[in-house]
Scaffold this motif. Sequence first.
Motif, PDB file in Angstrom:
ATOM      1  N   ARG A  55      42.915  34.508  44.279  1.00  0.00           N
ATOM      2  CA  ARG A  55      44.098  35.125  44.570  1.00  0.00           C
ATOM      3  C   ARG A  55      44.877  35.876  43.354  1.00  0.00           C
ATOM      4  O   ARG A  55      45.496  36.743  43.402  1.00  0.00           O
ATOM      5  N   ASN A  56      45.394  34.679  42.430  1.00  0.00           N
ATOM      6  CA  ASN A  56      45.986  35.210  41.116  1.00  0.00           C
ATOM      7  C   ASN A  56      45.186  36.275  40.403  1.00  0.00           C
ATOM      8  O   ASN A  56      45.656  37.116  39.901  1.00  0.00           O
ATOM      9  N   LEU A  57      43.863  35.987  40.359  1.00  0.00           N
ATOM     10  CA  LEU A  57      42.947  37.112  39.502  1.00  0.00           C
ATOM     11  C   LEU A  57      42.943  38.411  40.203  1.00  0.00           C
ATOM     12  O   LEU A  57      43.077  39.356  39.357  1.00  0.00           O
ATOM     13  N   ILE A  58      43.287  38.494  41.521  1.00  0.00           N
ATOM     14  CA  ILE A  58      43.285  39.951  42.265  1.00  0.00           C
ATOM     15  C   ILE A  58      44.538  40.593  41.650  1.00  0.00           C
ATOM     16  O   ILE A  58      44.321  41.665  41.292  1.00  0.00           O
ATOM     17  N   HIS A  59      45.731  39.755  41.425  1.00  0.00           N
ATOM     18  CA  HIS A  59      46.860  40.242  41.274  1.00  0.00           C
ATOM     19  C   HIS A  59      46.744  40.707  39.715  1.00  0.00           C
ATOM     20  O   HIS A  59      47.118  41.870  39.199  1.00  0.00           O
ATOM     21  N   GLU A  60      46.154  39.831  38.837  1.00  0.00           N
ATOM     22  CA  GLU A  60      45.870  40.429  37.398  1.00  0.00           C
ATOM     23  C   GLU A  60      45.038  41.488  37.202  1.00  0.00           C
ATOM     24  O   GLU A  60      45.346  42.378  36.685  1.00  0.00           O
ATOM     25  N   LEU A  61      43.987  41.535  37.941  1.00  0.00           N
ATOM     26  CA  LEU A  61      43.087  42.812  38.103  1.00  0.00           C
ATOM     27  C   LEU A  61      43.890  44.062  38.512  1.00  0.00           C
ATOM     28  O   LEU A  61      43.537  45.183  37.901  1.00  0.00           O
ATOM     29  N   ARG A  62      44.529  43.814  39.494  1.00  0.00           N
ATOM     30  CA  ARG A  62      45.236  45.288  40.073  1.00  0.00           C
ATOM     31  C   ARG A  62      46.531  45.557  39.071  1.00  0.00           C
ATOM     32  O   ARG A  62      46.805  46.780  39.076  1.00  0.00           O
ATOM     33  N   ASP A  63      47.090  44.590  38.196  1.00  0.00           N
ATOM     34  CA  ASP A  63      47.901  44.982  37.499  1.00  0.00           C
ATOM     35  C   ASP A  63      47.155  46.008  36.044  1.00  0.00           C
ATOM     36  O   ASP A  63      47.922  46.687  35.542  1.00  0.00           O
ATOM     37  N   ARG A  64      45.706  45.627  35.902  1.00  0.00           N
ATOM     38  CA  ARG A  64      45.176  46.340  34.949  1.00  0.00           C
ATOM     39  C   ARG A  64      44.577  47.557  35.786  1.00  0.00           C
ATOM     40  O   ARG A  64      43.598  48.253  34.745  1.00  0.00           O
ATOM     41  N   GLY A  65      44.732  47.693  36.785  1.00  0.00           N
ATOM     42  CA  GLY A  65      44.268  49.200  37.383  1.00  0.00           C
ATOM     43  C   GLY A  65      43.170  49.238  38.114  1.00  0.00           C
ATOM     44  O   GLY A  65      42.793  50.220  38.704  1.00  0.00           O
ATOM     45  N   TYR A  66      42.742  48.036  38.454  1.00  0.00           N
ATOM     46  CA  TYR A  66      41.540  47.982  39.242  1.00  0.00           C
ATOM     47  C   TYR A  66      41.801  47.616  40.904  1.00  0.00           C
ATOM     48  O   TYR A  66      42.636  46.654  41.080  1.00  0.00           O
ATOM     49  N   GLU A  67      41.279  48.250  41.726  1.00  0.00           N
ATOM     50  CA  GLU A  67      41.578  48.134  43.120  1.00  0.00           C
ATOM     51  C   GLU A  67      40.412  47.151  43.848  1.00  0.00           C
ATOM     52  O   GLU A  67      39.311  47.689  44.123  1.00  0.00           O
ATOM     53  N   VAL A  68      40.560  45.713  43.698  1.00  0.00           N
ATOM     54  CA  VAL A  68      39.668  44.763  44.281  1.00  0.00           C
ATOM     55  C   VAL A  68      40.305  44.025  45.280  1.00  0.00           C
ATOM     56  O   VAL A  68      41.228  43.848  45.584  1.00  0.00           O
ATOM     57  N   GLY A  69      39.346  43.410  46.027  1.00  0.00           N
ATOM     58  CA  GLY A  69      39.506  42.502  47.213  1.00  0.00           C
ATOM     59  C   GLY A  69      39.081  41.230  46.679  1.00  0.00           C
ATOM     60  O   GLY A  69      38.505  40.832  45.568  1.00  0.00           O
ATOM     61  N   ARG A  70      39.502  40.207  47.460  1.00  0.00           N
ATOM     62  CA  ARG A  70      39.332  38.715  47.256  1.00  0.00           C
ATOM     63  C   ARG A  70      37.865  38.397  47.342  1.00  0.00           C
ATOM     64  O   ARG A  70      37.390  37.892  46.663  1.00  0.00           O
ATOM     65  N   LYS A  71      36.967  39.095  48.228  1.00  0.00           N
ATOM     66  CA  LYS A  71      35.824  38.841  48.367  1.00  0.00           C
ATOM     67  C   LYS A  71      34.939  39.246  47.166  1.00  0.00           C
ATOM     68  O   LYS A  71      33.811  38.662  46.664  1.00  0.00           O
ATOM     69  N   ARG A  72      35.319  40.409  46.533  1.00  0.00           N
ATOM     70  CA  ARG A  72      34.605  40.968  45.562  1.00  0.00           C
ATOM     71  C   ARG A  72      34.869  40.180  44.286  1.00  0.00           C
ATOM     72  O   ARG A  72      33.852  39.902  43.647  1.00  0.00           O
ATOM     73  N   VAL A  73      36.105  39.684  44.231  1.00  0.00           N
ATOM     74  CA  VAL A  73      36.343  38.796  43.074  1.00  0.00           C
ATOM     75  C   VAL A  73      35.687  37.735  43.208  1.00  0.00           C
ATOM     76  O   VAL A  73      35.179  36.831  42.187  1.00  0.00           O
ATOM     77  N   ARG A  74      35.581  37.012  44.363  1.00  0.00           N
ATOM     78  CA  ARG A  74      34.669  35.722  44.563  1.00  0.00           C
ATOM     79  C   ARG A  74      33.163  36.013  44.207  1.00  0.00           C
ATOM     80  O   ARG A  74      32.757  35.075  43.414  1.00  0.00           O
ATOM     81  N   ARG A  75      32.786  36.969  44.536  1.00  0.00           N
ATOM     82  CA  ARG A  75      31.235  37.158  44.254  1.00  0.00           C
ATOM     83  C   ARG A  75      30.843  37.380  42.809  1.00  0.00           C
ATOM     84  O   ARG A  75      30.165  36.569  42.353  1.00  0.00           O
ATOM     85  N   LEU A  76      31.838  37.992  42.170  1.00  0.00           N
ATOM     86  CA  LEU A  76      31.800  38.067  40.611  1.00  0.00           C
ATOM     87  C   LEU A  76      32.066  36.888  39.977  1.00  0.00           C
ATOM     88  O   LEU A  76      31.311  36.675  39.202  1.00  0.00           O
ATOM     89  N   MET A  77      33.124  36.341  40.484  1.00  0.00           N
ATOM     90  CA  MET A  77      33.405  34.799  39.817  1.00  0.00           C
ATOM     91  C   MET A  77      31.915  33.952  39.868  1.00  0.00           C
ATOM     92  O   MET A  77      31.613  33.144  39.026  1.00  0.00           O
ATOM     93  N   ARG A  78      31.481  34.054  41.208  1.00  0.00           N
ATOM     94  CA  ARG A  78      30.361  33.118  41.639  1.00  0.00           C
ATOM     95  C   ARG A  78      29.260  33.740  40.730  1.00  0.00           C
ATOM     96  O   ARG A  78      28.303  32.766  40.069  1.00  0.00           O
ATOM     97  N   LEU A  79      28.974  34.751  40.425  1.00  0.00           N
ATOM     98  CA  LEU A  79      27.882  35.427  39.601  1.00  0.00           C
ATOM     99  C   LEU A  79      27.954  34.945  38.261  1.00  0.00           C
ATOM    100  O   LEU A  79      27.042  34.855  37.620  1.00  0.00           O
ATOM    101  N   LEU A  80      29.081  34.914  37.646  1.00  0.00           N
ATOM    102  CA  LEU A  80      29.504  34.511  36.399  1.00  0.00           C
ATOM    103  C   LEU A  80      29.432  33.030  36.118  1.00  0.00           C
ATOM    104  O   LEU A  80      29.150  32.427  35.309  1.00  0.00           O
TER     105      LEU A  80
END
Length: 109
Positions: A55-80
């Motif tokens: 949830r905090n990563l979502i806010h940080e990415l949105r501040d950087r200009g990316y429109e992302v959701g929690r599920k997408r961030v979760r999937r990418l974090m799991r991928l990493l």
Amino acid sequence: MIDTQHALSLRHQSALLEVNHNRLKPKRAKIIEEDHKIILHLDEIHFKYCHMGQRNLIHELRDRGYEVGRKRVRRLMRLLGKEAMIPKPNISKRGDAHKIYIPLSETLL
């Protein structure tokens, strides 16, 4: 093999060949270009702030200009293979291998 211009439909052609017709379409790439850019930012953010969860990563990415959701961030974090460095549930429970010593005063009674 299978002809797209043939009189028979693709479904009938694949049934005759005993092949699933969903295998005929090319597979979509699991990671798109935008995901690669987001992964680079996620890696950078996680290196600096390893305690941040999804949830905090979502806010940080949105501040950087990316429109992302929690599920997408979760999937990418799991991928990493990354996760937040926070206490996990049941971390303070006693292990099964530890023997419990009863005080001698209780055994003498």
